[in-house]
Design a protein around this motif. Structure first.
Motif, PDB file in Angstrom:
ATOM      1  N   ARG A   1       3.645 -26.799 -18.317  1.00 12.61           N
ATOM      2  CA  ARG A   1       3.215 -27.903 -17.402  1.00 12.61           C
ATOM      3  C   ARG A   1       1.743 -28.470 -17.239  1.00 12.61           C
ATOM      4  N   LYS A   2       0.590 -27.122 -18.220  1.00 10.49           N
ATOM      5  CA  LYS A   2      -0.316 -26.870 -17.567  1.00 10.49           C
ATOM      6  C   LYS A   2      -1.338 -26.334 -18.626  1.00 10.49           C
ATOM      7  N   PRO A   3      -2.135 -26.346 -19.150  1.00 10.36           N
ATOM      8  CA  PRO A   3      -2.960 -24.847 -20.348  1.00 10.36           C
ATOM      9  C   PRO A   3      -2.874 -23.951 -18.972  1.00 10.36           C
ATOM     10  N   VAL A   4      -2.930 -22.840 -20.037  1.00  9.25           N
ATOM     11  CA  VAL A   4      -2.563 -21.612 -19.425  1.00  9.25           C
ATOM     12  C   VAL A   4      -3.209 -20.345 -20.137  1.00  9.25           C
ATOM     13  N   TYR A   5      -4.108 -19.427 -20.173  1.00  3.92           N
ATOM     14  CA  TYR A   5      -4.101 -17.999 -20.400  1.00  3.92           C
ATOM     15  C   TYR A   5      -3.169 -16.958 -20.678  1.00  3.92           C
ATOM     16  N   VAL A   6      -2.507 -15.784 -21.293  1.00  8.07           N
ATOM     17  CA  VAL A   6      -1.768 -15.017 -21.212  1.00  8.07           C
ATOM     18  C   VAL A   6      -2.018 -14.216 -19.922  1.00  8.07           C
ATOM     19  N   SER A   7      -2.645 -14.214 -19.317  1.00  6.72           N
ATOM     20  CA  SER A   7      -2.373 -13.423 -17.762  1.00  6.72           C
ATOM     21  C   SER A   7      -1.636 -14.153 -16.300  1.00  6.72           C
ATOM     22  N   ASP A   8      -1.804 -16.378 -17.000  1.00  6.95           N
ATOM     23  CA  ASP A   8      -1.358 -16.984 -16.353  1.00  6.95           C
ATOM     24  C   ASP A   8       0.858 -16.860 -16.089  1.00  6.95           C
ATOM     25  N   ILE A   9       0.382 -16.963 -17.528  1.00  3.11           N
ATOM     26  CA  ILE A   9       2.180 -16.553 -18.092  1.00  3.11           C
ATOM     27  C   ILE A   9       2.990 -15.498 -17.780  1.00  3.11           C
ATOM     28  N   ILE A  10       2.119 -14.837 -17.077  1.00  9.59           N
ATOM     29  CA  ILE A  10       2.675 -13.081 -17.347  1.00  9.59           C
ATOM     30  C   ILE A  10       3.375 -13.173 -15.759  1.00  9.59           C
ATOM     31  N   ASN A  11       1.879 -13.750 -14.848  1.00 12.78           N
ATOM     32  CA  ASN A  11       2.306 -13.997 -13.367  1.00 12.78           C
ATOM     33  C   ASN A  11       2.765 -14.601 -13.279  1.00 12.78           C
ATOM     34  N   GLU A  12       3.609 -16.125 -13.646  1.00 11.98           N
ATOM     35  CA  GLU A  12       4.707 -17.329 -13.572  1.00 11.98           C
ATOM     36  C   GLU A  12       5.553 -16.388 -14.145  1.00 11.98           C
ATOM     37  N   LEU A  13       5.979 -15.574 -15.716  1.00 11.72           N
ATOM     38  CA  LEU A  13       7.346 -14.679 -15.674  1.00 11.72           C
ATOM     39  C   LEU A  13       7.804 -13.808 -14.640  1.00 11.72           C
ATOM     40  N   LYS A  14       6.352 -13.302 -13.755  1.00 13.64           N
ATOM     41  CA  LYS A  14       6.549 -12.182 -12.602  1.00 13.64           C
ATOM     42  C   LYS A  14       7.544 -13.031 -11.365  1.00 13.64           C
ATOM     43  N   GLU A  15       6.890 -13.988 -11.581  1.00 12.68           N
ATOM     44  CA  GLU A  15       7.239 -15.034 -10.147  1.00 12.68           C
ATOM     45  C   GLU A  15       9.202 -15.419 -10.476  1.00 12.68           C
ATOM     46  N   ALA A  16       9.206 -15.560 -11.384  1.00 10.51           N
ATOM     47  CA  ALA A  16      10.790 -15.837 -12.316  1.00 10.51           C
ATOM     48  C   ALA A  16      11.301 -14.694 -12.689  1.00 10.51           C
ATOM     49  N   ARG A  17      11.439 -13.320 -11.938  1.00  7.63           N
ATOM     50  CA  ARG A  17      11.901 -12.132 -12.132  1.00  7.63           C
ATOM     51  C   ARG A  17      12.156 -12.361 -13.265  1.00  7.63           C
ATOM     52  N   MET A  18      10.688 -12.501 -14.315  1.00 10.64           N
ATOM     53  CA  MET A  18      11.332 -11.680 -15.720  1.00 10.64           C
ATOM     54  C   MET A  18       9.957 -10.729 -16.351  1.00 10.64           C
ATOM     55  N   ILE A  19      10.779  -9.513 -16.404  1.00  3.79           N
ATOM     56  CA  ILE A  19       8.670  -8.688 -16.862  1.00  3.79           C
ATOM     57  C   ILE A  19       8.776  -9.007 -18.145  1.00  3.79           C
ATOM     58  N   VAL A  20       7.688  -9.460 -18.979  1.00  2.00           N
ATOM     59  CA  VAL A  20       7.029  -8.986 -19.993  1.00  2.00           C
ATOM     60  C   VAL A  20       5.569  -8.955 -19.996  1.00  2.00           C
ATOM     61  N   VAL A  21       5.562  -8.354 -20.846  1.00  4.44           N
ATOM     62  CA  VAL A  21       4.086  -7.503 -20.891  1.00  4.44           C
ATOM     63  C   VAL A  21       3.326  -7.968 -22.435  1.00  4.44           C
ATOM     64  N   GLU A  22       1.758  -7.546 -22.366  1.00  5.99           N
ATOM     65  CA  GLU A  22       1.267  -8.342 -23.382  1.00  5.99           C
ATOM     66  C   GLU A  22       1.537  -8.042 -24.754  1.00  5.99           C
ATOM     67  N   GLY A  23       2.300  -6.986 -25.223  1.00  5.36           N
ATOM     68  CA  GLY A  23       2.533  -6.824 -26.665  1.00  5.36           C
ATOM     69  C   GLY A  23       3.150  -7.898 -27.544  1.00  5.36           C
ATOM     70  N   THR A  24       4.241  -8.320 -25.938  1.00  6.67           N
ATOM     71  CA  THR A  24       5.000  -9.163 -26.860  1.00  6.67           C
ATOM     72  C   THR A  24       4.795 -10.428 -26.530  1.00  6.67           C
ATOM     73  N   LEU A  25       3.905 -10.723 -26.062  1.00  6.38           N
ATOM     74  CA  LEU A  25       3.163 -11.882 -26.040  1.00  6.38           C
ATOM     75  C   LEU A  25       2.137 -12.390 -26.735  1.00  6.38           C
ATOM     76  N   TYR A  26       1.375 -11.650 -26.935  1.00  7.43           N
ATOM     77  CA  TYR A  26       0.498 -12.295 -28.210  1.00  7.43           C
ATOM     78  C   TYR A  26       1.028 -12.809 -29.717  1.00  7.43           C
ATOM     79  N   PRO A  27       1.406 -11.290 -30.207  1.00  5.04           N
ATOM     80  CA  PRO A  27       1.876 -11.957 -31.031  1.00  5.04           C
ATOM     81  C   PRO A  27       3.040 -13.199 -31.693  1.00  5.04           C
ATOM     82  N   LEU A  28       4.053 -13.633 -29.967  1.00  4.34           N
ATOM     83  CA  LEU A  28       4.439 -14.646 -30.301  1.00  4.34           C
ATOM     84  C   LEU A  28       3.747 -15.942 -29.926  1.00  4.34           C
TER      85      LEU A  28
END
Lengths: 98, 98
Positions: free
Chosen positions: A16-43
DNA sequence: AAATAGTACTTTGCAATGCAAGGTATTAGA
DNA sequence: TCTAATACCTTGCATTGCAAAGTACTATTT
């Protein structure tokens, strides 16, 4: 909760638009998916190394600079594949539920 | 391709009527999910050890006896949880796609 | 009855995914 | 200049799924 298809969700967000990790976590949280940094950075690193994503450093008004990720050409093609995979899984579950 | 929620699909199948491994593979194939023995046997053993499934040996007209699996009480409760998880994931993807 | 083919169940080892926990570096503000 | 906050990164582990190889029982053919 089992996530599966987390990769797909993340690419949907970045598409949808360029984002950084915190943005991603927040958007996932809005969609009721809890994901943490340790998952995202390696991915994200993996996707970047595979040419699916690229990033640009960007200054922040309130802290250190951020890596803003976006999809490459290849990334958009890959997202389309994941889209197919998702629809197939959805169809399979529908089929098995009746 | 990563399936995720394979466990859910398998319990949906077993919930309908007692089946053995070949039945499961065939039903998955009908739903366009390719899964092999090496995946199923360990998964079924795990579910059985966790009290989600039970099985009964049953003679076959054309070969060695078969293990017919069915859901336990606990298994039906567990299936309901997976159902929730699936709906949550579906809702999350829907949310992210718009 | 012995050998063969087919069916069914099992095990082992590997690769990928996701998480917890802890670590490093930069910036803003007191 | 010190502290708190933000952001990025790494390591080690548990789980999931697959490939490949192995064991055991049954039916069929010779």
């Amino acid at each position: 909760m089992r996530k599966g298809y987390l990769e797909y969700c993340i690419l949907l967000i970045i598409n949808r638009k360029p984002v950084y990790v915190s943005d991603i976590i927040n958007e996932l949280k809005e969609a009721r998916m809890i994901v943490v940094e340790g998952t995202l950075y390696p991915l994200l690193s993996r996707l970047k190394n595979n040419g699916i994503l690229s990033y640009q450093w960007q200054e922040s008004a309130s802290g250190p600079p951020r890596k803003y990720y976006e999809l490459t050409e290849k990334g958009r093609a890959f997202l389309a594949e994941l889209e197919n995979g998702w629809e197939e899984l959805r169809a399979a579950v529908e089929h098995l539920k009746r």
